[in-house]
Each structure stands twice: as structure tokens, then as C-alpha cells.
Design a protein around this motif. Structure first.
Motif, PDB file in Angstrom:
ATOM      1  N   ARG A  35       0.908  -1.194   0.043  1.00 23.49           N
ATOM      2  CA  ARG A  35       0.044  -0.003   0.075  1.00 23.49           C
ATOM      3  C   ARG A  35       0.954   1.238   0.041  1.00 23.49           C
ATOM      4  NH1 ARG A  35      -2.981  -2.905  -1.695  1.00 23.49           N
ATOM      5  NH2 ARG A  35      -5.000  -3.493  -0.927  1.00 23.49           N
ATOM      6  N   ASP A  36       2.075   1.061  -0.526  1.00 26.18           N
ATOM      7  CA  ASP A  36       2.903   2.254  -0.370  1.00 26.18           C
ATOM      8  C   ASP A  36       2.300   3.346  -1.421  1.00 26.18           C
ATOM      9  OD1 ASP A  36       5.099   4.149  -0.767  1.00 26.18           O
ATOM     10  OD2 ASP A  36       6.421   2.549  -1.211  1.00 26.18           O
ATOM     11  N   PRO A  37       2.286   4.499  -0.894  1.00 25.41           N
ATOM     12  CA  PRO A  37       1.623   5.393  -1.821  1.00 25.41           C
ATOM     13  C   PRO A  37       2.456   5.718  -3.310  1.00 25.41           C
ATOM     14  CG  PRO A  37       2.094   6.406   0.205  1.00 25.41           C
ATOM     15  CD  PRO A  37       2.495   5.100   0.124  1.00 25.41           C
ATOM     16  N   GLU A  38       3.770   5.519  -3.037  1.00 27.73           N
ATOM     17  CA  GLU A  38       4.474   5.469  -4.273  1.00 27.73           C
ATOM     18  C   GLU A  38       4.367   4.267  -5.394  1.00 27.73           C
ATOM     19  OE1 GLU A  38       6.702   7.117  -6.669  1.00 27.73           O
ATOM     20  OE2 GLU A  38       6.232   8.250  -4.725  1.00 27.73           O
ATOM     21  N   THR A  39       3.888   3.102  -4.894  1.00 27.88           N
ATOM     22  CA  THR A  39       3.560   2.389  -5.858  1.00 27.88           C
ATOM     23  C   THR A  39       2.316   2.618  -6.760  1.00 27.88           C
ATOM     24  OG1 THR A  39       4.367   0.846  -4.283  1.00 27.88           O
ATOM     25  CG2 THR A  39       2.984  -0.198  -6.263  1.00 27.88           C
TER      26      THR A  39
END
Lengths: 756, 155
Positions: free
Chosen positions: A33-37
């Protein structure tokens, strides 16, 4: 540079973006759930859309636009990327890839499919888009009151996300949100390139609450105004949990054409900033006041008032529950922000390493270099040979220098080969799509696990690998895995697993495809083989031999012929294409536990490990991979069989002897086997043959040269190479020689006569 | 070699003349890449008799054709004095084994005389025409006709 070249670059970039998109989605699917992903996924689609727009590829643009809109909902935490959402998105990524291919190569796409996906994507995007006026900041305050929030179920089947109130450690999340001061001053170039400050600011507003002030001080009087110059600048205060990077990424396509300052504010400044000049939508209810009232002693507050207050609270709570959804994900994002700070740093490091500078090079240029290095290797070998011949002491300084030269050339060769080497990742990613599609069609639930996708192998091998691998994956899902009900009945997880692994092993790449399905039904295979006259009804076969029957031509065990596989052109084609690459394929199967296909392939098609042999005065190279063992035949072991056939007995089994010199027409009569050496080879049919050669000269790595380039295909000869003495040696095509020995003519009679 | 650069435009062409036995032949210089000495060739299985084998030409595999045998004459017995004319026909590079290169000729198109009717079909497929130079007769060879088999066999 003309338009077509630019377009070609765009499509190349599209491929990269699509790969990025798919791997990002798969990471999300695995719970990342990394926003960067999410951002990376969004950027990929956004870039494709942007490029496609420039080339007027309307289909691509419109689909990418819908996709982007939905992704934006995920990015702004309005949509929780759960399994169902990701399933749609992965399919959309497939369609996007199809559309890109169609835009490049022509053809058509499944309109119904893309239309359906557009509908699904739009539904997702609309499904939980909260009322625009409801500010995120209000939700956390409301949440504690809304003790039992009514789950928000939309018509579109949106599944609400369960969340725990523990997430709201702090009541005042909004105060915790980091705030940034952004000064954005476009230069006139920004406008000349077709960017629009309004759109950028609108994008920025999606990140969180913001207040904006336009600075028009530098606007000159009308008569001095240059209509194409940029005079305005904007000062924006924004509160967002997505970090400074997110703010900057809004301007990422414009950053060279504007002055951009992004500064994080201290929390004190935030209060001031927000208090002073935030023209935000007012919060519709003040729950802190409500809390106070509820906490106040009953005696002080009138009963009616209290009831009214409670009613008000309930109404507020209901209203609030609408936004609870997004608040939950927002706060989760915030929490993961803190928790994953270290992880993010690590991610950044990874990205830094992944973004090592690369250049695009024409494959032709690389091939030319590889050819030249091949020449260098040959030349160096020739040089050493002549020095050794002319130098009787063998310890001169020339020899020393030569040895160093040899090492250097080896190293150069390895590095040049490494240029062509590519990770198998793209092929593996394509397989993920195949699995999804077939799982959909067959109604099975399948998970594809890949391992070692960064294993590198020559590009030619990769290109030729995709087709057999697709075929095998299809087989594995269609035939290998059982239907979910059957799996459950057998005590297995309803979801089948197909595992694809790649690894290097002793100078070759080994690719393994395993499934946890039913395994090969040996009884059925055996019966089928008998029905198709492949084996005698009373043949005594080992399990392994039965398993290998599936590689026979015209063999298919599927009860009914499906669209996917089972047309009887299955595994034999796979085996042949693997062998054409100089590889081998094996199967091992455990009934009830699944099957494992193991392919072993050479790392490159440019060089080959061969055994150099002499046949009728000629030097030939036999690919080492084909040779099982070599032996010196004993006169007693040679048995005549019929008029011309001879068999050799090896450990009590009989194996036909094939005189290579005779097959290639190098000599008129068969050689005496006792004077030569027998190479035991395994061929296409799985059977073994003993190839008779006169002598073995040694083993060496040879550079493969095409015969077809200047001449023509020669039956029985795979290719040519150049030996250390500068002469051309031919590389034997073992399979062709073996099938010729079965009586199939290697060549037409006329040319045999001409040659004789 | 200055001859080569001269006057290729106004109907003149350069030819390389070579000897096989007591006959002289020539080919267009534009299709000749280089001329090199004889090196032992690696025989090819199942090749026609006029294909002597392949040699290594700086890393490329070069098939060698015995032009004498190809033209239906006595097969050559290669010695160190033989030469290989490396020619390019379409995309393929092929070496022609001949006895010796004799001359470089500059001729006009009208110098080429048609092959006489009396010659057999066989000779006429290879011969584009004949030239009379200083009392010698030189046969202009059509290289495309020498290797048509390469195309057909590749199919």
C-alpha cells in the motif's frame, strides 16, 4: 527525426510503462500500500495517455483516461484497492497493452471487452467518490461519536472496508497532516509547451485541503503587456498526508518551466495558515462542541436540549459516516506513512539503484560488436596456435603476453554477451496475463508465483521462449489444475498455484514450471498412446516413460478439445521449439500433487559448447548438450542387424549405431566401429543412438556462424564455426542425423547422386 | 586502379577477366568484393560437385564454387596458384575458384557481342555476351545465372 521515429520511441516507452504498470498493480495485489507504488502505476497510465494524445491515438487516450480516473481515486484514497478492484485494473492493463499493440501494428481489439472494462472502471471511480464538499478533516472528529457507523453501500457493489477506530489515535488528524507552502511561478515556456497552470493547480487540490493566493503584482499595465508572457504566480498552502514528493510530482512535467518552491511548514504555522486565509468549505458541524455538551453534567443541560443534541449528533454521525470511509483510508495512509518511513527510505534507495542510467542501442550494433569479438576470440586462438608451433621453448615473454591476451578476450567476450543478456522478467510478466485470461475462461482460480525473474539470458533466447512457455502455462492451467470443487474435495486450496522459476545452473538457464494440480493421469496417457498407436498395447513402460509420452506428436489427453489447448499440437511443438534453442525439457509428475516441467536452455545462442571430433578426415563439432556419454566400442559389443544395420550393446540394452561419415556422405562405406569412438546421443524422439566418429579431438566453446547467410541450409548440419586454425568446421545437427538414420532421407536423391 | 574510378557513367563498364583452362571469362567489377589466394575449403555434405566447400573469410563462412565445374568443364584441381574471386550476388557472398586473374578491362556496352546462336542452351544461360579484345575472345558471365540453385534449395 521524423514522426515515425518519435512514434517508435513512444511505443518503446509504452512497453516500459506497461511493464511498470503491471508490476505495480501486482505489487498492490500482494498487499503493498505504498503510495509511491500507486503513484508509479498512475504515472505509467498518465504517460501513455499523454503520448497517445500527442499522436492522436484516440482509442488509447479514451481508455487510458477512464483508467487514469479510476486510478486517481485510488491515489487520492477514495477507492480502496482491494482484490476485486485490482482484478478489474489488471484486466484494464491487459486491454491497454492490446490497444497499444493495435495502435502500433494495426489489427483490432475486442471492443466489447474494452467497453465492458470502461464501464467497470467508471463504476469504480464513481462508486465511492464522496461528496466533494465533505472535507476529510471533519471525519476523524466525527468518527468517535459514530459508534456504529452505518456501512456505506453503494449501488455499484462497492464493498466497504472494515476499519478499526484504533486507527484514530489522535482526534485531530488534520492538525497532524503535514502542511506545505508551495510557490508556483510559471515561466512563459510553460504555456508555450501547452501546459496549463489551472490544471496543475487542480491536480494539486486533489492532494488535500489547500488555500490559494494568486500574486498579480508583476502584471504590467495593459500597454506594456506581452500577451505571451507569464506574469502570475501562485502561493498555495496545502495540507496533505502524501508528502512533499506528491506535491512535487504534480508539477513533474512542468518543473523545468516554472519556479517551484515547496516548503514544509511547522505545525504552528499550519494552524495560523489554516486559521487565517483558508477559504475552505466550512465544516458543517462542530462535534467538539457536541462532545462538550454530552460530557457536561445532565443537570446543567435541559433534557430537551440534550435530546436535540443527541439527535443532532446522530444525524451528524450519519453524515459523517459517509466520509468515515475515506477518513479511514486517509488515516491508514498517514499511519503507514509513519510506520513505513524507513521502508520508504529503503524504497528510495532501491529506486535510485533501479534508475541507473541506461541508453538505447540498436540491436544491430550490439550484434556487430558480438561478431567482432567472436573474430577476436578466433584470431587470438589462431595467434596462440602459431606461436606455440614456432616457439619450442614455450616460456618466452610472447607466451606470457598471449595468456594475458587470452584472458582479456575472454573478459571482453563475457561483457559483450552481457549486453545482450536481459532478465526474463518481461516474459514472466506476459505469463501472468496468460494465466489470468485462461483462469477466467476455464473458471478456475489460479495464482501465478514467479521466482528469479531477474535471471538474465540472451535476448534471442528470451524472444523464443515466450511461445513454448505460453503453451505450457495454458496446459498447466487448463489440464494440470483441477476445478475448484475438485480441489476442495481433494483437500487442497481452491485456488491453484502455478509456479514459474528461473535460475542459473552450470552455465545454463533452468526454467521450471510447476503446478499443484492433479498430476499426469498415467492410465489415461497410456491408453491414449495405445489408441494412437504410439506404443504397443502390452508395452512395459516406466512412469517416467509414460510421462514423456505427452511430448509425442499428435498427443492430447484433454477429454474434449478446448479453445485453449488440446488440439494435439501441444507438447511436441513445445519440445521441438525448446530443442531448437539447444535446450532440453523434462517432466516429473506426482499423481495428486502436480507436475513439474524443467527446461534447461543455453544462456546464449552465439556460442556453444561442443565436442570437436574427426569424421573421415573432416573436423566436426557435436553440441555437448546432445551427448549423453562417449565410449570406445568393443568388437564383441557390435552386432549386425539385417543387411546394413548394426547395433551396439551398452549395459545389456541395444542401441543402433549411426555412422556419421556415411550419413553425411563423407565416405562410401561404413567405417569399422572398433576403430572409432561412439557418442551416445539422445534425440528428439527420446530414443538413444550411438553416433560413430573416428576420433575425439577435444571439447571447446565455439562461436556459431550461419551457413545460410551465404549458402543454404545443409541437411544434417546445424551451423558452422571457425576453429583455432582458421578453418571452418561444421556443427552437426544431431536430431537430423538421427532421423536420417531411421531411413528418412537426409536429402533428395538427385543431389546425393550429384554429390556421389 | 585509377581505371576503376573513371568513366563508369557514360556507357562504359569495368570488367575483371580471368582464366579457366585455355578460356577467358569476365565478370562485372562491381560485383567483385575482393580477390584472394586459395585456401583449403571444408567440404560440405550433400553439396553439388561444383561446391568445393566453405572457407573462413574474416569470420564469415564463404562457400567456394569451382567455376570450371559449374560451367560444365573439367573440375579444377586447386593449387596454391589458383585464386578465389569473392563476389556478391544479391545478398550472398560467394567465392569463385578460377585459375588466374588476367586483366581489368574497360569496355563500352556496344563492345559486347551477343552469344552466337549455335551455342547450346547450357552455355547461353551463363553467357551474357562475348568480347573481342586484342584478338582474344572473352566470355562475359552472368553471375545471377551461376547461383540460382542457392535460392531454390533454400526454399
Amino acid at each position: 527525426m521524423d514522426m515515425n521515429e518519435i512514434k517508435e520511441i513512444f511505443f518503446q516507452e509504452c512497453e516500459e510503462q506497461l511493464a511498470e504498470l503491471e508490476s505495480g498493480l501486482l505489487r498492490l495485489n500482494d498487499g503493498d500500500r505504498d503510495p509511491e507504488t500507486v503513484n508509479a502505476v498512475f504515472r505509467a497510465v498518465h504517460s501513455i495517455k499523454g503520448g497517445a494524445g500527442a499522436f492522436g491515438l484516440d482509442d488509447l487516450v479514451s481508455f487510458a483516461h477512464v483508467f487514469e480516473t479510476t486510478l486517481d481515486c485510488v491515489r487520492s484514497n477514495k477507492l480502496e484497492p482491494n482484490q476485486d478492484v485490482l482484478k478489474v485494473m489488471l484486466k484494464s492493463a491487459d486491454v491497454l497493452a492490446d490497444l497499444t499493440n493495435v495502435a502500433r501494428d494495426g489489427g483490432s481489439v475486442d471492443q466489447a471487452r474494452s467497453a465492458q472494462l470502461i464501464r467497470e472502471l467508471e463504476a469504480l471511480a464513481k462508486g465511492e467518490a464522496p461528496p466533494a464538499a465533505a472535507p476529510v478533516a471533519a471525519a476523524p472528529k466525527a468518527a468517535p461519536v459514530a459508534a456504529a457507523p452505518a456501512p456505506v453501500v453503494s449501488d455499484d457493489g462497492f464493498v466497504p472496508v472494515a476499519f478499526s477506530f484504533d486507527d484514530f489515535g489522535d482526534d485531530d488528524v488534520s492538525a497532524d497532516l503535514p502542511a506545505y507552502d508551495v510557490v508556483f511561478k510559471p515561466k512563459s515556456e510553460l504555456y508555450t509547451k501547452g501546459n496549463e497552470a489551472t490544471l496543475l493547480l487542480r491536480d494539486l487540490s486533489r492532494l488535500g485541503e489547500m488555500s490559494i493566493h494568486c500574486n498579480m503584482d508583476s502584471l504590467p499595465p495593459l500597454d506594456q503587456m506581452d500577451p505571451e508572457a507569464a506574469y502570475f504566480s501562485w502561493k498555495v498552502s496545502i495540507k496533505t498526508d502524501k508528502g512533499e514528493d506528491a506535491v512535487r510530482s504534480v508539477f513533474e512535467f512542468a518543473e523545468w518551466d516554472c519556479d517551484l518552491e515547496v516548503a514544509a511548514l511547522e505545525s504552528g504555522d499550519v494552524a495560523e495558515a489554516t486559521g487565517d486565509d483558508l477559504p475552505m468549505q466550512p465544516v458543517p458541524f462542530d462535534l467538539s462542541a457536541l462532545d462538550d455538551e454530552l460530557d457536561a453534567p445532565l443537570g446543567v443541560v435541559e433534557e430537551e436540549e440534550q435530546i436535540a443534541a443527541v439527535q443532532e449528533a446522530v444525524a451528524a454521525a450519519e453524515a459523517a459516516s459517509n466520509v468515515v470511509q475515506m477518513a479511514a483510508s486517509a488515516s491508514r495512509g498517514a499511519a503507514s506513512d509513519k510506520g513505513a518511513a524507513a521502508a520508504a527510505a529503503q524504497n528510495n534507495a532501491q529506486q535510485a539503484s533501479a534508475a541507473a542510467p541506461t541508453i538505447r542501442v540498436d540491436l544491430d550494433r550490439v550484434d556487430r560488436l558480438i561478431n567482432l569479438v567472436g573474430e577476436l576470440v578466433i584470431n587470438q586462438a589462431m595467434l596462440s596456435q602459431s606461436v606455440i608451433e614456432n616457439d619450442s621453448n614455450g616460456v618466452s615473454s610472447i607466451n606470457m603476453g598471449l595468456e594475458e591476451l587470452q584472458q582479456l578476450t575472454r573478459e571482453i567476450q563475457d561483457s559483450v554477451m552481457a549486453i545482450r543478456a536481459q532478465p526474463v522478467k518481461p516474459v514472466f510478466q506476459r505469463m501472468a496475463r496468460t494465466v489470468r485470461e485462461i483462469a477466467d475462461i476455464t473458471g478456475k482460480s489460479v495464482r501465478l508465483v514467479t521466482e528469479g525473474e531477474n535471471t538474465e539470458v540472451d535476448k534471442t533466447v528470451i524472444d523464443k521462449l515466450a511461445e513454448p512457455l505460453t503453451h505450457m502455462i495454458r496446459n498447466a492451467v487448463d489440464h494440470g489444475l483441477e476445478m475448484p470443487e475438485k480441489r476442495i474435495a481433494a483437500g487442497k486450496n481452491a485456488e491453484g498455484t502455478v509456479k514459474l522459476t528461473a535460475k542459473h545452473r552450470s552455465g545454463r538457464i533452468v526454467i521450471e514450471l510447476s503446478d499443484d494440480g492433479a498430476g499426469i493421469n498415467r492410465e489415461k496417457v497410456r491408453q491414449k498412446a495405445i489408441d494412437n498407436d504410439l506404443i504397443a498395447a502390452d508395452a512395459n513402460l516406466s512412469d517416467e516413460e509414460i510421462d514423456n509420452l505427452i511430448f509425442h506428436a499428435g498427443f492430447s489427453t484433454a477429454d474434449k478439445v478446448s479453445d485453449l489447448s488440446g488440439r494435439g499440437v501441444g507438447m511436441d511443438v513445445v519440445k521441438r521449439s525448446i530443442q531448437a534453442l539447444g535446450g532440453r525439457i523434462n517432466i516429473s509428475s506426482k499423481p495428486g500433487h502436480g507436475s513439474v516441467f524443467t527446461m534447461s536452455l543455453p544462456l546464449t545462442l552465439a556460442v556453444l559448447d561442443g565436442m570437436v571430433v574427426t569424421v573421415a578426415g573432416q573436423t566436426l563439432v557435436v553440441p555437448l548438450t546432445a551427448i549423453v556419454e562417449t565410449l570406445q566400442p568393443d568388437a564383441a559389443a557390435i552386432h549386425s542387424f539385417g543387411a546394413t544395420q548394426r547395433l551396439i550393446s551398452i549395459r545389456n540394452s541395444f542401441c543402433p549405431l549411426v555412422d556419421v561419415g556415411r550419413i553425411l556422405n563423407f565416405r562410401a562405406t561404413q567405417a569399422n566401429p572398433v576403430e572409432g569412438v561412439a557418442l551416445l546421443v539422445e534425440s528428439e524422439g527420446g530414443g538413444q543412438r550411438a553416433l560413430m566418429v573416428d576420433a575425439i579431438q577435444g571439447q571447446r566453446q565455439v562461436v556459431i556462424k550461419s551457413l545460410e547467410a551465404n549458402y543454404t541450409h545443409v541437411p544434417g548440419i546445424a551451423a558452422a564455426t571457425i576453429l583455432g586454425d582458421g578453418r571452418v568446421a561444421l556443427i552437426l545437427d544431431v536430431d537430423a542425423v538421427v532421423s536420417a538414420s531411421r531411413g528418412q532421407s537426409l536429402h533428395t536423391e538427385t543431389s546425393l547422386a550429384a554429390a556421389g | 586502379m585509377t581505371l576503376l574510378a573513371k568513366n563508369l557513367t557514360n556507357g562504359e563498364r569495368e570488367l575483371i577477366a580471368f582464366r579457366i583452362g585455355d578460356q577467358e571469362f569476365c565478370v562485372n567489377v562491381m560485383s567483385v568484393r575482393e580477390i584472394r589466394g586459395w585456401a583449403p575449403a571444408t567440404p560440405m555434405p550433400h553439396a553439388p560437385q561444383y561446391v568445393l566447400g566453405v572457407i573462413n573469410l574474416r569470420g564469415a563462412v564463404l562457400p567456394i564454387i569451382d567455376l570450371s565445374a559449374r560451367l560444365g568443364m573439367k573440375p579444377a584441381e586447386p593449387t596454391v596458384r589458383h585464386v578465389i574471386i569473392v563476389t556478391q550476388v544479391r545478398n550472398r557472398v560467394v567465392g569463385l575458384l578460377v585459375e588466374a586473374v588476367s586483366d581489368i578491362l574497360t569496355i563500352k556496352d556496344e563492345d559486347i557481342q551477343p552469344t552466337p546462336d549455335m551455342t547450346s542452351e547450357f552455355e547461353r544461360t551463363f553467357a551474357r555476351g562475348i568480347l573481342a579484345i586484342e584478338g582474344r575472345m572473352i566470355c562475359l558471365i552472368e553471375l545471377e545465372a551461376v547461383f540460382p540453385h542457392i535460392e531454390s534449395e533454400a526454399a
